[in-house]
Design a protein around this motif. Structure first.
Motif, PDB file in Angstrom:
ATOM      1  N   GLU A  26      -5.654  -4.457  -5.822  1.00  0.00           N
ATOM      2  CA  GLU A  26      -5.972  -2.889  -5.680  1.00  0.00           C
ATOM      3  C   GLU A  26      -4.647  -2.369  -5.179  1.00  0.00           C
ATOM      4  OE1 GLU A  26      -9.424  -2.739  -3.248  1.00  0.00           O
ATOM      5  OE2 GLU A  26     -10.744  -3.586  -4.824  1.00  0.00           O
ATOM      6  N   ALA A  27      -4.115  -3.185  -4.400  1.00  0.00           N
ATOM      7  CA  ALA A  27      -2.694  -2.596  -3.559  1.00  0.00           C
ATOM      8  C   ALA A  27      -1.523  -2.471  -4.828  1.00  0.00           C
ATOM      9  CB  ALA A  27      -2.232  -3.222  -2.368  1.00  0.00           C
ATOM     10  N   LEU A  28      -1.546  -3.393  -5.857  1.00  0.00           N
ATOM     11  CA  LEU A  28      -0.584  -3.498  -6.668  1.00  0.00           C
ATOM     12  C   LEU A  28      -0.973  -2.160  -7.561  1.00  0.00           C
ATOM     13  CD1 LEU A  28      -0.202  -7.083  -7.872  1.00  0.00           C
ATOM     14  CD2 LEU A  28       1.544  -5.650  -6.388  1.00  0.00           C
ATOM     15  N   ASP A  29      -2.207  -2.073  -8.097  1.00  0.00           N
ATOM     16  CA  ASP A  29      -2.591  -0.688  -8.696  1.00  0.00           C
ATOM     17  C   ASP A  29      -1.928   0.353  -8.169  1.00  0.00           C
ATOM     18  OD1 ASP A  29      -3.955  -2.238 -10.785  1.00  0.00           O
ATOM     19  OD2 ASP A  29      -5.842  -1.969  -9.753  1.00  0.00           O
ATOM     20  N   ARG A  30      -2.244   0.656  -6.844  1.00  0.00           N
ATOM     21  CA  ARG A  30      -1.772   1.813  -5.949  1.00  0.00           C
ATOM     22  C   ARG A  30      -0.323   1.896  -6.391  1.00  0.00           C
ATOM     23  NH1 ARG A  30      -5.583   0.101  -2.270  1.00  0.00           N
ATOM     24  NH2 ARG A  30      -3.959  -0.559  -0.840  1.00  0.00           N
ATOM     25  N   GLY A  41       8.849  11.941 -11.485  1.00  0.00           N
ATOM     26  CA  GLY A  41       9.294  13.098 -10.579  1.00  0.00           C
ATOM     27  C   GLY A  41       8.121  13.882 -10.066  1.00  0.00           C
ATOM     28  N   ARG A  42       6.937  13.440  -9.768  1.00  0.00           N
ATOM     29  CA  ARG A  42       5.963  14.096  -9.637  1.00  0.00           C
ATOM     30  C   ARG A  42       5.454  13.859  -8.179  1.00  0.00           C
ATOM     31  NH1 ARG A  42       1.306  13.105 -12.999  1.00  0.00           N
ATOM     32  NH2 ARG A  42       2.463  11.472 -13.780  1.00  0.00           N
ATOM     33  N   MET A  43       5.881  12.920  -7.469  1.00  0.00           N
ATOM     34  CA  MET A  43       5.307  12.490  -6.111  1.00  0.00           C
ATOM     35  C   MET A  43       6.460  12.277  -5.134  1.00  0.00           C
ATOM     36  SD  MET A  43       2.970   9.302  -5.332  1.00  0.00           S
ATOM     37  CE  MET A  43       4.416   8.190  -5.352  1.00  0.00           C
ATOM     38  N   ASP A  44       6.341  12.119  -3.663  1.00  0.00           N
ATOM     39  CA  ASP A  44       7.272  11.943  -2.789  1.00  0.00           C
ATOM     40  C   ASP A  44       7.312  10.309  -3.016  1.00  0.00           C
ATOM     41  OD1 ASP A  44       8.209  11.426  -0.197  1.00  0.00           O
ATOM     42  OD2 ASP A  44       6.934  12.554   0.832  1.00  0.00           O
ATOM     43  N   GLU A  45       8.543   9.815  -2.769  1.00  0.00           N
ATOM     44  CA  GLU A  45       8.536   8.197  -2.769  1.00  0.00           C
ATOM     45  C   GLU A  45       8.183   7.861  -1.488  1.00  0.00           C
ATOM     46  OE1 GLU A  45      12.136   6.843  -4.305  1.00  0.00           O
ATOM     47  OE2 GLU A  45      12.552   8.219  -5.955  1.00  0.00           O
ATOM     48  N   SER A  46       7.799   8.448  -0.499  1.00  0.00           N
ATOM     49  CA  SER A  46       7.412   7.776   0.796  1.00  0.00           C
ATOM     50  C   SER A  46       5.943   7.101   0.643  1.00  0.00           C
ATOM     51  CB  SER A  46       7.107   8.918   1.746  1.00  0.00           C
ATOM     52  OG  SER A  46       6.170   9.782   1.504  1.00  0.00           O
ATOM     53  N   ARG A  47       5.328   7.448  -0.494  1.00  0.00           N
ATOM     54  CA  ARG A  47       4.211   6.820  -0.971  1.00  0.00           C
ATOM     55  C   ARG A  47       4.367   5.312  -1.331  1.00  0.00           C
ATOM     56  NH1 ARG A  47       0.162   7.795  -5.606  1.00  0.00           N
ATOM     57  NH2 ARG A  47      -1.332   6.311  -5.243  1.00  0.00           N
ATOM     58  N   VAL A  48       5.467   5.356  -2.223  1.00  0.00           N
ATOM     59  CA  VAL A  48       6.110   3.815  -2.555  1.00  0.00           C
ATOM     60  C   VAL A  48       6.397   3.120  -1.266  1.00  0.00           C
ATOM     61  CG1 VAL A  48       7.842   2.550  -3.767  1.00  0.00           C
ATOM     62  CG2 VAL A  48       6.712   4.708  -4.882  1.00  0.00           C
ATOM     63  N   ASP A  49       6.948   3.685  -0.307  1.00  0.00           N
ATOM     64  CA  ASP A  49       7.404   2.865   0.968  1.00  0.00           C
ATOM     65  C   ASP A  49       6.124   2.406   1.615  1.00  0.00           C
ATOM     66  OD1 ASP A  49       9.849   3.116   0.493  1.00  0.00           O
ATOM     67  OD2 ASP A  49      10.259   5.009   1.493  1.00  0.00           O
ATOM     68  N   GLU A  50       4.955   3.414   1.734  1.00  0.00           N
ATOM     69  CA  GLU A  50       3.675   3.044   2.317  1.00  0.00           C
ATOM     70  C   GLU A  50       3.081   1.715   1.564  1.00  0.00           C
ATOM     71  OE1 GLU A  50       1.633   6.502   2.495  1.00  0.00           O
ATOM     72  OE2 GLU A  50       3.047   7.625   3.787  1.00  0.00           O
ATOM     73  N   GLU A  51       2.968   1.960   0.314  1.00  0.00           N
ATOM     74  CA  GLU A  51       2.267   1.056  -0.592  1.00  0.00           C
ATOM     75  C   GLU A  51       2.805  -0.251  -0.410  1.00  0.00           C
ATOM     76  OE1 GLU A  51      -0.838   1.200  -1.385  1.00  0.00           O
ATOM     77  OE2 GLU A  51      -0.804   3.299  -1.602  1.00  0.00           O
ATOM     78  N   LEU A  52       4.222  -0.221  -0.222  1.00  0.00           N
ATOM     79  CA  LEU A  52       5.029  -1.720   0.027  1.00  0.00           C
ATOM     80  C   LEU A  52       4.737  -2.371   1.071  1.00  0.00           C
ATOM     81  CD1 LEU A  52       8.718  -1.032  -1.794  1.00  0.00           C
ATOM     82  CD2 LEU A  52       6.775  -2.636  -2.458  1.00  0.00           C
ATOM     83  N   ILE A  55       1.153  -3.843   1.206  1.00  0.00           N
ATOM     84  CA  ILE A  55       1.330  -4.954   0.326  1.00  0.00           C
ATOM     85  C   ILE A  55       1.755  -6.199   1.518  1.00  0.00           C
ATOM     86  CG2 ILE A  55       2.282  -6.426  -1.557  1.00  0.00           C
ATOM     87  CD1 ILE A  55       1.953  -3.572  -3.112  1.00  0.00           C
ATOM     88  N   ALA A  56       3.115  -5.773   1.768  1.00  0.00           N
ATOM     89  CA  ALA A  56       3.607  -6.855   3.080  1.00  0.00           C
ATOM     90  C   ALA A  56       2.729  -7.463   4.014  1.00  0.00           C
ATOM     91  CB  ALA A  56       4.888  -6.458   3.471  1.00  0.00           C
ATOM     92  N   GLN A  57       1.990  -6.399   4.605  1.00  0.00           N
ATOM     93  CA  GLN A  57       1.071  -6.678   5.656  1.00  0.00           C
ATOM     94  C   GLN A  57       0.055  -7.317   5.142  1.00  0.00           C
ATOM     95  OE1 GLN A  57       0.535  -2.741   7.317  1.00  0.00           O
ATOM     96  NE2 GLN A  57       2.505  -2.701   8.440  1.00  0.00           N
ATOM     97  N   HIS A  58      -0.708  -7.046   4.101  1.00  0.00           N
ATOM     98  CA  HIS A  58      -1.865  -7.660   3.554  1.00  0.00           C
ATOM     99  C   HIS A  58      -1.414  -9.178   3.183  1.00  0.00           C
ATOM    100  CE1 HIS A  58      -5.943  -7.371   1.907  1.00  0.00           C
ATOM    101  NE2 HIS A  58      -5.320  -8.026   0.991  1.00  0.00           N
ATOM    102  N   ILE A  59      -0.292  -9.479   2.558  1.00  0.00           N
ATOM    103  CA  ILE A  59       0.176 -10.595   2.052  1.00  0.00           C
ATOM    104  C   ILE A  59       0.152 -11.483   3.424  1.00  0.00           C
ATOM    105  CG2 ILE A  59       2.232 -11.890   1.311  1.00  0.00           C
ATOM    106  CD1 ILE A  59       2.614  -9.681  -0.849  1.00  0.00           C
TER     107      ILE A  59
END
Length: 138
Positions: A26-30, A41-52, A55-59
């Motif tokens: 599910e995290a990979l989907d997000r 170009g439609r989104m703030d890249e901070s969401r990418v950092d949040e998802e990474l 994922i790292a913490q979940h792993i």
């Protein structure tokens, strides 16, 4: 929302492990959604950092759960399995580091993590689950 990446063959029969695996997919989907939106170009890249970061913490939590279970049951392949986990943790942390350095992360990262998890679950995880079932009568 169920992951598009989840496959029935990933089921181990150990609900805590299966739930953590589903959470990773599910995290990979997000992350894929965040990367796809960022590329357009439609989104703030901070969401990418949040998802990474998620994922790292979940792993890390997931690997700790599996390794504790393997140690408790005396699984002989525990150290080799833990080495695989360490490789994945290093990859996830490297992605975060690359982002901190301003380097671009793209959808190939999701494909890599998806393929890594697919192989690891189907080969390594199902091997220790079979061992557990053989030795515990589960």
């Amino acid at each position: 929302m169920p992951s598009e990446r989840w496959r029935e063959q990933y089921e181990t029969g150990l609900e805590p492990i299966d739930a953590q695996h589903r959470g990773l997919f599910e995290a990979l989907d997000r992350l894929a959604g965040a990367l796809g939106s960022t590329a357009k170009g439609r989104m703030d890249e901070s969401r990418v950092d949040e998802e990474l970061a998620f994922i790292a913490q979940h792993i890390i939590r997931h690997c700790q759960t599996e390794e504790s279970l393997m140690k408790e049951m005396g699984f002989p392949g525990r150290l080799a399995h833990a080495e695989q986990h360490l490789e994945l943790i290093h990859r996830a942390r490297d992605l975060q580091y690359r982002r901190l350095k301003g380097q671009r992360v793209d959808l190939e990262v999701v494909a890599f993590l998806d393929a890594w998890l697919d192989h690891h679950i189907c080969e390594s995880d199902l091997a220790y689950v079979a061992y557990l079932k053989d030795h515990r009568g589960a």
